[in-house]
Design a protein around this motif. Structure first.
Motif, PDB file in Angstrom:
ATOM      1  N   ALA A 196     -31.548 -23.396 -23.424  1.00  0.00           N
ATOM      2  CA  ALA A 196     -30.831 -23.995 -22.125  1.00  0.00           C
ATOM      3  C   ALA A 196     -29.939 -22.971 -21.930  1.00  0.00           C
ATOM      4  CB  ALA A 196     -30.058 -25.144 -22.554  1.00  0.00           C
ATOM      5  N   LEU A 197     -29.721 -22.726 -20.408  1.00  0.00           N
ATOM      6  CA  LEU A 197     -28.479 -21.721 -20.250  1.00  0.00           C
ATOM      7  C   LEU A 197     -27.358 -22.839 -19.797  1.00  0.00           C
ATOM      8  CD1 LEU A 197     -27.506 -18.833 -19.467  1.00  0.00           C
ATOM      9  CD2 LEU A 197     -28.422 -19.257 -17.076  1.00  0.00           C
ATOM     10  N   TYR A 198     -26.137 -22.529 -20.055  1.00  0.00           N
ATOM     11  CA  TYR A 198     -24.864 -23.292 -19.570  1.00  0.00           C
ATOM     12  C   TYR A 198     -24.222 -22.286 -18.905  1.00  0.00           C
ATOM     13  CZ  TYR A 198     -20.635 -25.716 -19.957  1.00  0.00           C
ATOM     14  OH  TYR A 198     -19.541 -26.380 -19.756  1.00  0.00           O
ATOM     15  N   ALA A 199     -23.873 -22.435 -17.647  1.00  0.00           N
ATOM     16  CA  ALA A 199     -23.172 -21.487 -16.843  1.00  0.00           C
ATOM     17  C   ALA A 199     -22.231 -22.209 -15.906  1.00  0.00           C
ATOM     18  CB  ALA A 199     -23.990 -20.504 -16.172  1.00  0.00           C
ATOM     19  N   PRO A 200     -20.920 -22.835 -16.501  1.00  0.00           N
ATOM     20  CA  PRO A 200     -20.107 -23.555 -15.487  1.00  0.00           C
ATOM     21  C   PRO A 200     -19.667 -22.708 -14.115  1.00  0.00           C
ATOM     22  CG  PRO A 200     -19.413 -23.412 -17.529  1.00  0.00           C
ATOM     23  CD  PRO A 200     -20.470 -22.705 -17.742  1.00  0.00           C
ATOM     24  N   MET A 213     -32.158 -16.171 -16.423  1.00  0.00           N
ATOM     25  CA  MET A 213     -32.218 -17.626 -16.030  1.00  0.00           C
ATOM     26  C   MET A 213     -33.567 -17.928 -16.094  1.00  0.00           C
ATOM     27  SD  MET A 213     -29.357 -17.978 -12.795  1.00  0.00           S
ATOM     28  CE  MET A 213     -29.950 -19.677 -12.389  1.00  0.00           C
ATOM     29  N   ARG A 214     -34.526 -17.230 -15.753  1.00  0.00           N
ATOM     30  CA  ARG A 214     -36.081 -17.407 -15.706  1.00  0.00           C
ATOM     31  C   ARG A 214     -36.798 -17.602 -17.150  1.00  0.00           C
ATOM     32  NH1 ARG A 214     -38.101 -16.701 -10.857  1.00  0.00           N
ATOM     33  NH2 ARG A 214     -40.098 -16.943 -11.707  1.00  0.00           N
ATOM     34  N   GLN A 215     -35.809 -17.228 -18.388  1.00  0.00           N
ATOM     35  CA  GLN A 215     -36.189 -17.593 -19.594  1.00  0.00           C
ATOM     36  C   GLN A 215     -35.840 -19.198 -20.123  1.00  0.00           C
ATOM     37  OE1 GLN A 215     -34.608 -14.652 -22.034  1.00  0.00           O
ATOM     38  NE2 GLN A 215     -34.796 -12.936 -20.499  1.00  0.00           N
ATOM     39  N   ALA A 216     -35.012 -19.831 -19.369  1.00  0.00           N
ATOM     40  CA  ALA A 216     -34.552 -21.226 -19.791  1.00  0.00           C
ATOM     41  C   ALA A 216     -35.348 -22.365 -19.487  1.00  0.00           C
ATOM     42  CB  ALA A 216     -33.072 -21.148 -19.025  1.00  0.00           C
ATOM     43  N   MET A 267     -36.642 -20.734  -9.959  1.00  0.00           N
ATOM     44  CA  MET A 267     -36.740 -20.920 -11.166  1.00  0.00           C
ATOM     45  C   MET A 267     -37.753 -21.928 -11.862  1.00  0.00           C
ATOM     46  SD  MET A 267     -34.436 -19.001 -12.191  1.00  0.00           S
ATOM     47  CE  MET A 267     -33.840 -17.772 -11.058  1.00  0.00           C
ATOM     48  N   PRO A 268     -38.275 -21.431 -13.082  1.00  0.00           N
ATOM     49  CA  PRO A 268     -39.575 -22.046 -13.687  1.00  0.00           C
ATOM     50  C   PRO A 268     -38.890 -23.194 -14.690  1.00  0.00           C
ATOM     51  CG  PRO A 268     -39.453 -20.101 -14.793  1.00  0.00           C
ATOM     52  CD  PRO A 268     -38.252 -19.963 -13.700  1.00  0.00           C
ATOM     53  N   ALA A 269     -37.819 -23.446 -14.800  1.00  0.00           N
ATOM     54  CA  ALA A 269     -37.102 -24.396 -15.559  1.00  0.00           C
ATOM     55  C   ALA A 269     -37.487 -25.643 -15.583  1.00  0.00           C
ATOM     56  CB  ALA A 269     -35.559 -24.334 -15.423  1.00  0.00           C
ATOM     57  N   ASP A 270     -37.874 -26.324 -16.529  1.00  0.00           N
ATOM     58  CA  ASP A 270     -38.074 -27.785 -16.562  1.00  0.00           C
ATOM     59  C   ASP A 270     -37.022 -28.693 -15.611  1.00  0.00           C
ATOM     60  OD1 ASP A 270     -40.235 -27.009 -17.988  1.00  0.00           O
ATOM     61  OD2 ASP A 270     -39.252 -28.042 -19.846  1.00  0.00           O
ATOM     62  N   ARG A 271     -35.768 -28.516 -16.206  1.00  0.00           N
ATOM     63  CA  ARG A 271     -34.823 -29.199 -15.617  1.00  0.00           C
ATOM     64  C   ARG A 271     -33.600 -28.301 -14.970  1.00  0.00           C
ATOM     65  NH1 ARG A 271     -32.373 -34.001 -19.348  1.00  0.00           N
ATOM     66  NH2 ARG A 271     -31.562 -34.767 -17.321  1.00  0.00           N
ATOM     67  N   LYS A 272     -33.318 -28.694 -13.992  1.00  0.00           N
ATOM     68  CA  LYS A 272     -32.392 -27.838 -13.332  1.00  0.00           C
ATOM     69  C   LYS A 272     -31.050 -28.855 -12.839  1.00  0.00           C
ATOM     70  CE  LYS A 272     -36.108 -25.368 -11.193  1.00  0.00           C
ATOM     71  NZ  LYS A 272     -36.936 -25.064 -10.003  1.00  0.00           N
TER      72      LYS A 272
END
Ligand code: MLT
Ligand code: MN
Ligand code: ZN
Length: 310
Positions: A196-200, A213-216, A267-272
């Protein structure tokens, strides 16, 4: 690995103490479709008892009350918070440190050298806390490749990702940025390989950040403003979003092009998931058109108490 959102609002929270914008008035009036939120913080655990606090918001005491998972009560004095990590030195991310001054041992604090400098000069919390529990500082690497492991969080690794955003207004680096003023955090469950990438606080995209980001599998990223001129149009500030270090969700067309939505679409992430939501952001209206547009793009809006299992 479990990530729990303690605070999903940006600085000031939702509602903000002195704000009567459409959203703050609606949530104070208890209108349907508006949910109050505290300031920017998440907690991460591998075993359910020991937690890494990521950002110590000014609302930390309320957040710890609202999240009894963080108080395992194994002794007369106890906390589930085994360490705290800071993404930057912004007020909404650090002032909660003072609320944890009664710790039985020095506070384990992970932050970059530039954040540590700000907390030793412009806002000397480190010195202040040395008169209470004390602080044991562990510098965070800012090369974007060195991972950190944290005692009691076995099986997890934490990779700080330098971001282009903004140091706080009180920092000498506000307008002369340094690597490490702001970081995101790639949180990896080494047992499952899930990340998970967290970037507030994400102000500007770069090819390197896009590759990260693409790895998350889950993206938990800056959702502060809907548009660049949100605060200007409301008369609350003369500053565009970029000046505050935040990439807005959409360009001036308001259809998701030219902002974070367009980026997340790639982005391929499951959750955005958008987090660090400013109280003025129209996506806080759960029945509004902006929220509907996010839903069409498969983008969620974080709320206090949201849990992500990876
Ligand atoms: C920000 O993210 O821009 C800052 O945290 C705003 C604030 O809290 O003063
Ligand atoms: Mn903030
Ligand atoms: Zn408001």
């Amino acid at each position: 690995m479990k990530i729990r959102v303690l605070g999903s609002a940006a600085g000031g929270g939702f509602p903000q103490w002195n704000c009567n914008c459409h959203n703050c008035s609606a949530v104070r009036a208890g209108r349907h479709g508006f949910t109050a939120r505290t300031q920017s913080s998440i907690a991460v655990t591998a075993n359910g008892d020991d937690w890494l606090l990521v950002n110590a918001s000014p609302d930390i005491l309320q957040q710890l009350k609202q999240n009894p998972q963080l108080q395992p009560a194994r002794a007369q004095r106890d906390t589930g918070v085994v360490a705290t990590m800071l993404m930057d030195a912004q007020i909404d991310h650090v002032t909660g440190l003072l609320m944890m001054r009664e710790g039985q041992r020095p506070m384990e604090l992970y932050c970059t050298g530039s954040v540590w400098e700000d907390l030793s000069n412009g806002l000397p919390l480190a010195m202040t806390l040395s008169h209470y529990c004390g602080v044991n500082w562990s510098p965070l690497p800012t090369d974007g490749i060195t991972e950190v492991q944290i005692p009691h969080l076995e099986g997890l690794s934490f990779l700080p990702i330098p971001l282009i955003s903004k140091a706080p207004p009180y920092s000498p680096n506000r307008y002369s940025p340094r690597v490490g003023d702001n970081v995101g955090l790639m949180i990896c469950n080494r047992n499952t390989g899930r990340k998970a990438l967290y970037a507030p606080g994400l102000g500007e995209m770069t090819p390197e950040l896009e590759a990260v980001m693409r790895q998350a599998d889950t993206l938990l990223v800056d959702g502060t403003f809907w548009t660049e001129d949100e605060m200007i149009r409301l008369g609350f500030s003369a500053k565009p979003a970029a000046d505050m270090g935040h990439l807005p969700q959409t360009g001036p067309q308001g259809d998701g092009r030219g902002g974070m939505i367009e980026l997340l679409d790639r982005m391929p992430a499951d959750r955005k998931i958008l987090i660090h939501i400013n109280n003025t952001n129209p996506i806080l209206d759960e029945t509004g058109p902006q929220r509907a547009l996010l839903a069409r793009h498969g983008i969620e809006v974080a709320f206090d108490g949201m849990e992500i299992d990876l």
